[in-house]
Design a protein around this motif. Structure first.
Motif, mmCIF file in Angstrom:
data_model
loop_
_atom_site.group_PDB
_atom_site.id
_atom_site.type_symbol
_atom_site.label_atom_id
_atom_site.label_comp_id
_atom_site.label_asym_id
_atom_site.label_seq_id
_atom_site.Cartn_x
_atom_site.Cartn_y
_atom_site.Cartn_z
ATOM 1 N N ASP A 1 0.846 -1.180 0.000
ATOM 2 C CA ASP A 1 0.000 0.000 0.000
ATOM 3 C C ASP A 1 0.887 1.238 0.000
ATOM 4 N N GLN A 2 0.789 2.076 -1.033
ATOM 5 C CA GLN A 2 1.615 3.275 -1.124
ATOM 6 C C GLN A 2 1.335 4.263 -0.002
ATOM 7 N N ASP A 3 0.162 4.203 0.614
ATOM 8 C CA ASP A 3 -0.188 5.154 1.671
ATOM 9 C C ASP A 3 0.623 4.958 2.948
ATOM 10 N N LEU A 4 1.379 3.874 3.055
ATOM 11 C CA LEU A 4 2.196 3.669 4.244
ATOM 12 C C LEU A 4 3.283 4.733 4.357
ATOM 13 N N ASN A 5 3.590 5.419 3.277
ATOM 14 C CA ASN A 5 4.605 6.471 3.291
ATOM 15 C C ASN A 5 4.029 7.833 3.662
ATOM 16 N N SER B 1 0.963 10.311 5.988
ATOM 17 C CA SER B 1 0.066 10.390 7.142
ATOM 18 C C SER B 1 -1.269 10.966 6.670
ATOM 19 N N HIS B 2 -2.347 10.518 7.286
ATOM 20 C CA HIS B 2 -3.672 10.953 6.868
ATOM 21 C C HIS B 2 -4.547 11.291 8.060
ATOM 22 N N LEU B 3 -5.667 11.906 7.755
ATOM 23 C CA LEU B 3 -6.607 12.346 8.771
ATOM 24 C C LEU B 3 -7.697 11.283 8.943
ATOM 25 N N TRP B 4 -7.898 10.869 10.172
ATOM 26 C CA TRP B 4 -8.918 9.881 10.531
ATOM 27 C C TRP B 4 -9.798 10.473 11.620
ATOM 28 N N MET B 5 -11.009 9.968 11.715
ATOM 29 C CA MET B 5 -11.896 10.360 12.801
ATOM 30 C C MET B 5 -12.491 9.090 13.399
ATOM 31 N N MET B 6 -12.616 9.071 14.731
ATOM 32 C CA MET B 6 -13.180 7.910 15.399
ATOM 33 C C MET B 6 -14.291 8.357 16.342
ATOM 34 N N THR B 7 -15.406 7.655 16.289
ATOM 35 C CA THR B 7 -16.486 7.876 17.233
ATOM 36 C C THR B 7 -16.140 7.114 18.505
ATOM 37 N N LYS C 1 -16.372 3.250 18.641
ATOM 38 C CA LYS C 1 -15.013 2.978 18.169
ATOM 39 C C LYS C 1 -14.944 2.846 16.638
ATOM 40 N N GLU C 2 -15.983 3.342 15.971
ATOM 41 C CA GLU C 2 -16.010 3.332 14.512
ATOM 42 C C GLU C 2 -15.015 4.362 13.980
ATOM 43 N N LYS C 3 -14.152 3.930 13.036
ATOM 44 C CA LYS C 3 -13.135 4.804 12.453
ATOM 45 C C LYS C 3 -13.508 5.138 11.023
ATOM 46 N N LYS C 4 -13.206 6.372 10.637
ATOM 47 C CA LYS C 4 -13.439 6.796 9.266
ATOM 48 C C LYS C 4 -12.226 7.584 8.790
ATOM 49 N N ARG C 5 -11.708 7.186 7.647
ATOM 50 C CA ARG C 5 -10.580 7.889 7.041
ATOM 51 C C ARG C 5 -11.133 9.070 6.244
ATOM 52 N N LEU C 6 -10.587 10.271 6.497
ATOM 53 C CA LEU C 6 -11.087 11.476 5.846
ATOM 54 C C LEU C 6 -10.236 11.925 4.663
ATOM 55 N N THR C 7 -8.973 11.515 4.623
ATOM 56 C CA THR C 7 -8.097 11.865 3.503
ATOM 57 C C THR C 7 -7.390 10.621 3.000
ATOM 58 N N GLU C 8 -7.032 10.653 1.728
ATOM 59 C CA GLU C 8 -6.223 9.575 1.164
ATOM 60 C C GLU C 8 -5.500 10.101 -0.063
ATOM 61 N N GLY C 9 -4.375 9.481 -0.368
ATOM 62 C CA GLY C 9 -3.604 9.901 -1.530
ATOM 63 C C GLY C 9 -2.138 10.042 -1.190
ATOM 64 N N LYS D 1 5.551 20.626 -1.436
ATOM 65 C CA LYS D 1 4.864 21.887 -1.159
ATOM 66 C C LYS D 1 3.977 21.743 0.077
ATOM 67 N N MET D 2 3.940 22.806 0.878
ATOM 68 C CA MET D 2 3.090 22.843 2.073
ATOM 69 C C MET D 2 1.973 23.840 1.849
ATOM 70 N N GLY D 3 0.755 23.461 2.208
ATOM 71 C CA GLY D 3 -0.361 24.374 2.067
ATOM 72 C C GLY D 3 -1.480 24.036 3.022
ATOM 73 N N LEU D 4 -2.346 24.997 3.267
ATOM 74 C CA LEU D 4 -3.485 24.809 4.162
ATOM 75 C C LEU D 4 -4.693 24.295 3.385
ATOM 76 N N TRP D 5 -5.358 23.316 3.962
ATOM 77 C CA TRP D 5 -6.533 22.686 3.383
ATOM 78 C C TRP D 5 -7.591 22.530 4.474
ATOM 79 N N THR D 6 -8.832 22.393 4.058
ATOM 80 C CA THR D 6 -9.907 22.018 4.970
ATOM 81 C C THR D 6 -10.644 20.828 4.388
ATOM 82 N N VAL D 7 -11.339 20.113 5.252
ATOM 83 C CA VAL D 7 -12.213 19.022 4.840
ATOM 84 C C VAL D 7 -13.365 18.972 5.840
#
Length: 170
Positions: free
Chosen positions: A1-5, A7-13, A17-25, A50-56
């Protein structure tokens, strides 16, 4: 899985304990922050050097680059108390050295303006006060990292610390 390199944003209830991934790529996420109104996350995205600010949105929808035309790094954003403004570090690159200054914009990325220009010191780690009328930040203008305070329009700047210790992350 290329995503191992990356970090991404996750949310957990917590209750389920339900987890949801909010970003990928092929990018990494740094310094995520929940908006005070609970509707969005603000974060620094690092992609292709490049570094930049994002929202989701908290459901993972509407991944939005806040300053798509900016060619220089912008990062370390912080929401205002009403979720309407964001203060952040804007890096004016010069060779390998940056010139860190503090800029402010509306939460949708519009209305960017410089609040605290670079004048020979690094200006970083900006944070709004709880009521949104003041901004704390770290500055090296006294040749050492100290905590400073100013009004939300950039006026009435004053050092809160002034010692040999390194003071940061207000």
């Amino acid at each position: 899985d290329q995503d191992l390199n990356y970090s991404h944003l996750w949310m957990m209830t917590i209750a389920t304990k339900e987890k949801k991934r909010l970003t990928e790529g092929a990018f990494s996420v740094q310094t995520p922050q929940w908006s005070p109104d609970g509707k969005k996350f603000l974060f620094t995205r690092i992609h292709a050097g490049k570094m930049g600010l994002w929202t989701v949105n908290i459901d993972g929808a509407e991944l939005t680059q806040l300053l798509p035309k900016a060619n220089t790094p912008h990062f370390d954003g912080h929401w205002s108390h009403d979720s309407k403004r964001i203060i952040f570090v804007y890096d004016i690159l010069q060779g390998t050295d940056g010139k860190l200054q503090l800029d402010i914009m509306n939460a949708d990325g519009s209305g960017q303006k410089n609040l605290l220009p670079h004048k020979g010191a690094f200006e970083e780690s900006p944070r709004f006060s709880r009521d949104g009328t003041k901004i704390l930040w770290t500055s090296t203008r006294n040749k050492n990292q100290d905590i400073w305070l100013m009004d939300d329009d950039g006026k009435n700047q004053k050092a809160l610390t002034n010692d040999l210790a390194i003071d940061n992350s207000p």
